[in-house]
Design a protein around this motif. Sequence first.
Motif, PDB file in Angstrom:
ATOM      1  N   LYS A  16       0.852  -1.189   0.000  1.00  0.00           N
ATOM      2  CA  LYS A  16       0.000   0.000   0.000  1.00  0.00           C
ATOM      3  C   LYS A  16       0.889   1.242   0.000  1.00  0.00           C
ATOM      4  O   LYS A  16       1.830   1.332   0.791  1.00  0.00           O
ATOM      5  CB  LYS A  16      -0.896  -0.038   1.244  1.00  0.00           C
ATOM      6  N   ASN A  49       0.248  -0.002  -5.433  1.00  0.00           N
ATOM      7  CA  ASN A  49      -0.599  -0.725  -4.482  1.00  0.00           C
ATOM      8  C   ASN A  49      -0.781  -2.169  -4.976  1.00  0.00           C
ATOM      9  O   ASN A  49      -1.887  -2.606  -5.266  1.00  0.00           O
ATOM     10  CB  ASN A  49      -1.961  -0.033  -4.340  1.00  0.00           C
ATOM     11  N   ALA A 124       2.561  -1.483  11.532  1.00  0.00           N
ATOM     12  CA  ALA A 124       1.844  -0.242  11.231  1.00  0.00           C
ATOM     13  C   ALA A 124       0.631  -0.098  12.142  1.00  0.00           C
ATOM     14  O   ALA A 124       0.171   1.010  12.402  1.00  0.00           O
ATOM     15  CB  ALA A 124       1.409  -0.226   9.770  1.00  0.00           C
ATOM     16  N   LYS A 125       0.084  -1.231  12.624  1.00  0.00           N
ATOM     17  CA  LYS A 125      -1.020  -1.229  13.574  1.00  0.00           C
ATOM     18  C   LYS A 125      -0.971  -2.517  14.387  1.00  0.00           C
ATOM     19  O   LYS A 125      -0.269  -3.460  14.023  1.00  0.00           O
ATOM     20  CB  LYS A 125      -2.365  -1.069  12.862  1.00  0.00           C
ATOM     21  N   SER A 127      -1.687  -6.092  16.045  1.00  0.00           N
ATOM     22  CA  SER A 127      -1.949  -7.350  15.353  1.00  0.00           C
ATOM     23  C   SER A 127      -2.346  -8.418  16.367  1.00  0.00           C
ATOM     24  O   SER A 127      -1.790  -8.480  17.458  1.00  0.00           O
ATOM     25  CB  SER A 127      -0.678  -7.779  14.617  1.00  0.00           C
ATOM     26  N   SER A 139      -2.097 -11.868  11.054  1.00  0.00           N
ATOM     27  CA  SER A 139      -2.129 -10.943   9.932  1.00  0.00           C
ATOM     28  C   SER A 139      -1.478  -9.644  10.401  1.00  0.00           C
ATOM     29  O   SER A 139      -1.834  -9.122  11.454  1.00  0.00           O
ATOM     30  CB  SER A 139      -3.578 -10.696   9.497  1.00  0.00           C
ATOM     31  N   TRP A 141       0.357  -5.705   9.189  1.00  0.00           N
ATOM     32  CA  TRP A 141       0.739  -4.646   8.269  1.00  0.00           C
ATOM     33  C   TRP A 141       2.075  -4.123   8.765  1.00  0.00           C
ATOM     34  O   TRP A 141       2.177  -3.662   9.906  1.00  0.00           O
ATOM     35  CB  TRP A 141      -0.282  -3.519   8.254  1.00  0.00           C
ATOM     36  N   ARG A 143       5.209  -1.463   8.403  1.00  0.00           N
ATOM     37  CA  ARG A 143       5.608  -0.141   7.922  1.00  0.00           C
ATOM     38  C   ARG A 143       7.029  -0.270   7.366  1.00  0.00           C
ATOM     39  O   ARG A 143       7.931  -0.770   8.032  1.00  0.00           O
ATOM     40  CB  ARG A 143       5.573   0.825   9.116  1.00  0.00           C
ATOM     41  N   GLU A 151       3.617   0.337   3.007  1.00  0.00           N
ATOM     42  CA  GLU A 151       3.318  -0.720   3.974  1.00  0.00           C
ATOM     43  C   GLU A 151       3.100  -2.009   3.199  1.00  0.00           C
ATOM     44  O   GLU A 151       2.673  -1.987   2.036  1.00  0.00           O
ATOM     45  CB  GLU A 151       2.039  -0.390   4.763  1.00  0.00           C
ATOM     46  N   GLU A 153       1.325  -5.959   3.680  1.00  0.00           N
ATOM     47  CA  GLU A 153       0.492  -6.855   4.480  1.00  0.00           C
ATOM     48  C   GLU A 153       0.974  -8.292   4.299  1.00  0.00           C
ATOM     49  O   GLU A 153       1.144  -8.767   3.173  1.00  0.00           O
ATOM     50  CB  GLU A 153      -0.976  -6.764   4.064  1.00  0.00           C
TER      51      GLU A 153
END
Length: 167
Positions: A16, A49, A124-125, A127, A139, A141, A143, A151, A153
Amino acid sequence: MAEQLGILKVTVVQGKKLAIRDFKTSDPYVILKLDNQTVKTKVINSCLNPVWNEELTFSLMEPLSVLKLEVFDKDTFKSDDKMGHANLNLQPIVSAARLRHILKVSDGETTLRKVVADGDNCLAKDSSICSINGEVVQSVWLRLLEVESGEIELKLKIIMDSPIIIT
């Protein structure tokens, strides 16, 4: 001496907002490294992307290493351009797989552990690591570092050799 723990299946799902390395776009691919094992996705032409959905397999050895990820832009007449990198600590998913074995979780979906995104990892967030019908999956993401944006995944699945030795 290295001891095999099992198999790690990593699906490189998508990227992304990857960096532009050609005129208006890039031709990205991902290289994953674990210990002395290296695997590579296919190149997705002219895309910032990209969607790969490629499953790559590693032997998981003790002591655990870090999964290393690098993204490159494929070039025809010069060396490929770097588009960032990230690392993923595998200790949380291996610990969760051991916990699943201890708790004898096999049916349905159970969250085993949450990994929080912070300055010490490339998440990135946040998990979650779950047991889904006996399989331990995560799963994430990631950075990308040392790049202006991007990013990646990943979906990880761990298949532990039996019996699991608790350390």
